[in-house]
Design a protein around this motif. Sequence first.
Motif, PDB file in Angstrom:
ATOM      1  N   ARG A   2       5.829 -12.365   4.943  1.00 52.96           N
ATOM      2  CA  ARG A   2       6.962 -11.415   5.137  1.00 52.96           C
ATOM      3  C   ARG A   2       7.705 -11.035   4.539  1.00 52.96           C
ATOM      4  O   ARG A   2       7.610  -9.920   3.458  1.00 52.96           O
ATOM      5  CB  ARG A   2       7.815 -11.648   6.699  1.00 52.96           C
ATOM      6  N   ASP A   3       8.321 -12.103   3.308  1.00 50.70           N
ATOM      7  CA  ASP A   3       8.694 -11.919   1.691  1.00 50.70           C
ATOM      8  C   ASP A   3       7.537 -11.183   1.226  1.00 50.70           C
ATOM      9  O   ASP A   3       8.174  -9.675   0.488  1.00 50.70           O
ATOM     10  CB  ASP A   3       9.275 -12.934   1.221  1.00 50.70           C
ATOM     11  N   LEU A   4       6.553 -11.425   0.712  1.00 47.41           N
ATOM     12  CA  LEU A   4       5.561 -10.509  -0.096  1.00 47.41           C
ATOM     13  C   LEU A   4       5.458  -8.582   0.396  1.00 47.41           C
ATOM     14  O   LEU A   4       5.725  -8.520  -0.191  1.00 47.41           O
ATOM     15  CB  LEU A   4       4.041 -10.935   0.124  1.00 47.41           C
ATOM     16  N   ILE A   5       5.417  -8.719   1.990  1.00 42.59           N
ATOM     17  CA  ILE A   5       5.239  -7.484   1.606  1.00 42.59           C
ATOM     18  C   ILE A   5       6.813  -6.101   2.222  1.00 42.59           C
ATOM     19  O   ILE A   5       6.657  -5.362   1.369  1.00 42.59           O
ATOM     20  CB  ILE A   5       4.741  -7.290   3.799  1.00 42.59           C
ATOM     21  N   GLU A   6       7.497  -7.211   2.321  1.00 40.54           N
ATOM     22  CA  GLU A   6       9.373  -6.506   1.629  1.00 40.54           C
ATOM     23  C   GLU A   6       9.528  -6.347   0.957  1.00 40.54           C
ATOM     24  O   GLU A   6      10.232  -5.065   0.120  1.00 40.54           O
ATOM     25  CB  GLU A   6      10.226  -7.263   2.842  1.00 40.54           C
ATOM     26  N   GLU A   7       9.092  -7.664   0.091  1.00 37.56           N
ATOM     27  CA  GLU A   7       8.935  -6.888  -1.935  1.00 37.56           C
ATOM     28  C   GLU A   7       8.843  -5.624  -2.450  1.00 37.56           C
ATOM     29  O   GLU A   7       8.872  -5.154  -2.935  1.00 37.56           O
ATOM     30  CB  GLU A   7       9.018  -7.975  -2.748  1.00 37.56           C
ATOM     31  N   LEU A   8       6.933  -5.854  -1.895  1.00 42.31           N
ATOM     32  CA  LEU A   8       6.235  -4.903  -2.051  1.00 42.31           C
ATOM     33  C   LEU A   8       6.732  -3.085  -1.801  1.00 42.31           C
ATOM     34  O   LEU A   8       6.330  -2.013  -2.600  1.00 42.31           O
ATOM     35  CB  LEU A   8       4.254  -4.474  -2.097  1.00 42.31           C
ATOM     36  N   ALA A   9       7.302  -3.387  -0.466  1.00 40.40           N
ATOM     37  CA  ALA A   9       7.491  -2.067  -0.764  1.00 40.40           C
ATOM     38  C   ALA A   9       8.592  -1.212  -0.767  1.00 40.40           C
ATOM     39  O   ALA A   9       9.083  -0.555  -1.170  1.00 40.40           O
ATOM     40  CB  ALA A   9       7.529  -2.522   1.302  1.00 40.40           C
ATOM     41  N   ARG A  10       9.898  -2.548  -1.487  1.00 40.23           N
ATOM     42  CA  ARG A  10      11.150  -2.153  -2.325  1.00 40.23           C
ATOM     43  C   ARG A  10      10.527  -1.803  -3.744  1.00 40.23           C
ATOM     44  O   ARG A  10      11.059   0.150  -3.758  1.00 40.23           O
ATOM     45  CB  ARG A  10      11.579  -3.351  -1.881  1.00 40.23           C
ATOM     46  N   GLN A  11       8.965  -2.266  -3.623  1.00 50.28           N
ATOM     47  CA  GLN A  11       8.443  -1.700  -5.048  1.00 50.28           C
ATOM     48  C   GLN A  11       8.090   0.243  -5.538  1.00 50.28           C
ATOM     49  O   GLN A  11       8.692   0.942  -5.402  1.00 50.28           O
ATOM     50  CB  GLN A  11       7.870  -2.667  -5.391  1.00 50.28           C
ATOM     51  N   PHE A  12       7.601   0.115  -3.913  1.00 50.77           N
ATOM     52  CA  PHE A  12       6.991   1.221  -3.721  1.00 50.77           C
ATOM     53  C   PHE A  12       8.071   2.403  -3.412  1.00 50.77           C
ATOM     54  O   PHE A  12       7.694   3.509  -3.653  1.00 50.77           O
ATOM     55  CB  PHE A  12       6.206   1.373  -2.471  1.00 50.77           C
ATOM     56  N   VAL A  13       9.126   1.698  -2.721  1.00 47.62           N
ATOM     57  CA  VAL A  13      10.607   2.654  -2.241  1.00 47.62           C
ATOM     58  C   VAL A  13      10.916   3.539  -3.649  1.00 47.62           C
ATOM     59  O   VAL A  13      11.447   4.124  -4.080  1.00 47.62           O
ATOM     60  CB  VAL A  13      11.763   2.432  -1.299  1.00 47.62           C
ATOM     61  N   ALA A  14      11.285   2.461  -3.686  1.00 44.59           N
ATOM     62  CA  ALA A  14      11.842   2.565  -5.868  1.00 44.59           C
ATOM     63  C   ALA A  14      11.039   3.722  -6.732  1.00 44.59           C
ATOM     64  O   ALA A  14      11.114   4.433  -7.722  1.00 44.59           O
ATOM     65  CB  ALA A  14      12.358   0.954  -6.974  1.00 44.59           C
ATOM     66  N   TRP A  32       8.723 -12.344  16.385  1.00 46.46           N
ATOM     67  CA  TRP A  32       7.341 -12.059  15.873  1.00 46.46           C
ATOM     68  C   TRP A  32       7.690 -12.047  14.343  1.00 46.46           C
ATOM     69  O   TRP A  32       7.134 -13.177  13.708  1.00 46.46           O
ATOM     70  CB  TRP A  32       6.981 -11.466  16.136  1.00 46.46           C
ATOM     71  N   LEU A  33       8.574 -11.359  13.799  1.00 44.10           N
ATOM     72  CA  LEU A  33       8.802 -11.659  12.614  1.00 44.10           C
ATOM     73  C   LEU A  33       9.011 -12.512  12.286  1.00 44.10           C
ATOM     74  O   LEU A  33       8.763 -13.421  10.921  1.00 44.10           O
ATOM     75  CB  LEU A  33       9.666 -10.254  12.095  1.00 44.10           C
ATOM     76  N   ALA A  34       9.746 -13.333  12.613  1.00 42.14           N
ATOM     77  CA  ALA A  34       9.608 -15.012  12.048  1.00 42.14           C
ATOM     78  C   ALA A  34       9.228 -15.716  11.356  1.00 42.14           C
ATOM     79  O   ALA A  34       9.334 -16.802  10.503  1.00 42.14           O
ATOM     80  CB  ALA A  34      11.145 -15.690  12.812  1.00 42.14           C
ATOM     81  N   VAL A  35       7.658 -15.625  12.118  1.00 43.12           N
ATOM     82  CA  VAL A  35       6.974 -16.648  12.066  1.00 43.12           C
ATOM     83  C   VAL A  35       5.165 -15.949  11.926  1.00 43.12           C
ATOM     84  O   VAL A  35       4.559 -16.375  11.583  1.00 43.12           O
ATOM     85  CB  VAL A  35       6.437 -17.266  13.198  1.00 43.12           C
ATOM     86  N   LEU A  36       5.267 -13.822  10.991  1.00 38.96           N
ATOM     87  CA  LEU A  36       4.599 -13.963  10.185  1.00 38.96           C
ATOM     88  C   LEU A  36       4.274 -14.546   9.097  1.00 38.96           C
ATOM     89  O   LEU A  36       5.515 -14.337   8.596  1.00 38.96           O
ATOM     90  CB  LEU A  36       5.174 -12.564  10.286  1.00 38.96           C
ATOM     91  N   GLU A  37       3.367 -15.101   8.494  1.00 38.89           N
ATOM     92  CA  GLU A  37       2.722 -15.095   7.042  1.00 38.89           C
ATOM     93  C   GLU A  37       3.013 -13.583   6.430  1.00 38.89           C
ATOM     94  O   GLU A  37       2.897 -12.788   6.577  1.00 38.89           O
ATOM     95  CB  GLU A  37       1.413 -14.998   7.681  1.00 38.89           C
TER      96      GLU A  37
END
Length: 339
Positions: free
Chosen positions: A323-335, A316-321
Amino acid sequence: MFGCLLGGALGDALGHAAGSSGSAEVRHAFGPDGTGTLSGVAGPVPFSAATQMTLYTLDGLLEALEWANAGVGADETACLWLAYLRWLKTQGVSPDPGAPNPPLRWIDAQPVLHQRRAPGNTSLSGLSGPDMGTKFRPVNPDSKESGTVTRSAPFGLLPYVEPGMVYRLSEDAASLTHGHPSARHSAAVFSALIHDLLSPAASLQQAAEAAVLRAAESGVPELSARMAAAIELARSGPVSPEELTAALGEGRVAEEALARGLYAALATSGAGSPQEHFRAAVALAVHHDGAAGSTGSVTGNILGTLYGAAALPGDWLAVLEGRDLIEELARQFVAATGA
């Protein structure tokens, strides 16, 4: 963090596809019971405005945190209003000339967020005036459309914050667009539920019971009734779409989307491994004639928070629109939070 955001996006995308006449390929691959694979689908599978606004909620909180980390106090709700005004522009709507014109941020340059994916009319109209909506100066006072719930998981992801503060922040942010008490309190109960699930020792059943208590204390009868009904219905396990709708509604309004999403997570808790639970729960959440994207999003947020990103199906993740954007924003939030 990553599990919550990606899980919600998956549930939203699959629900959005289930209700979209243009997504026959996804519906066929996903299967009538949701047990299929998406590995053969030519992605990306798009998410809806629910995930777009979730990401803008996260970015509004991120801006407030960045100001705080720089030693400058910022009003969190005002930062969220500015974030939602920036989202409004991505939908091709010009804010009122009397409203602020916030400077652009990194998220605003992402093309995937400039797609119009069935945004709620209440969200659009609530942001189209010159003034910021509040509990005391409500906009759309009669609307309890589900958009407040589906965008509110990020409040629960704030670390080192008391549940009462999570509840207040979420309720205030819901008031930016929706003035109805059920729209505000449903969002706040959902955010507090996500916050309860952050602990490594979290129990889905205990978090659900705490959510029912908060709903009862909200003073909103329909929210309290739907949440109690969700817990009761979940004891029967998965039921037919017709029985689900009769008990919990179609998920088009806030308290119904929350109740249906929680029910799906609870009713499938015996499915096996975390990934099997996630698959079964999202399938149950989106296979109905109501607001499938809303309920799928809520269920995905809940189980993604409980289990983490490792429980999300790889096909499911492999075809999710996006995904990179979501993960990058999450990384910024964690930082920014130092979590």
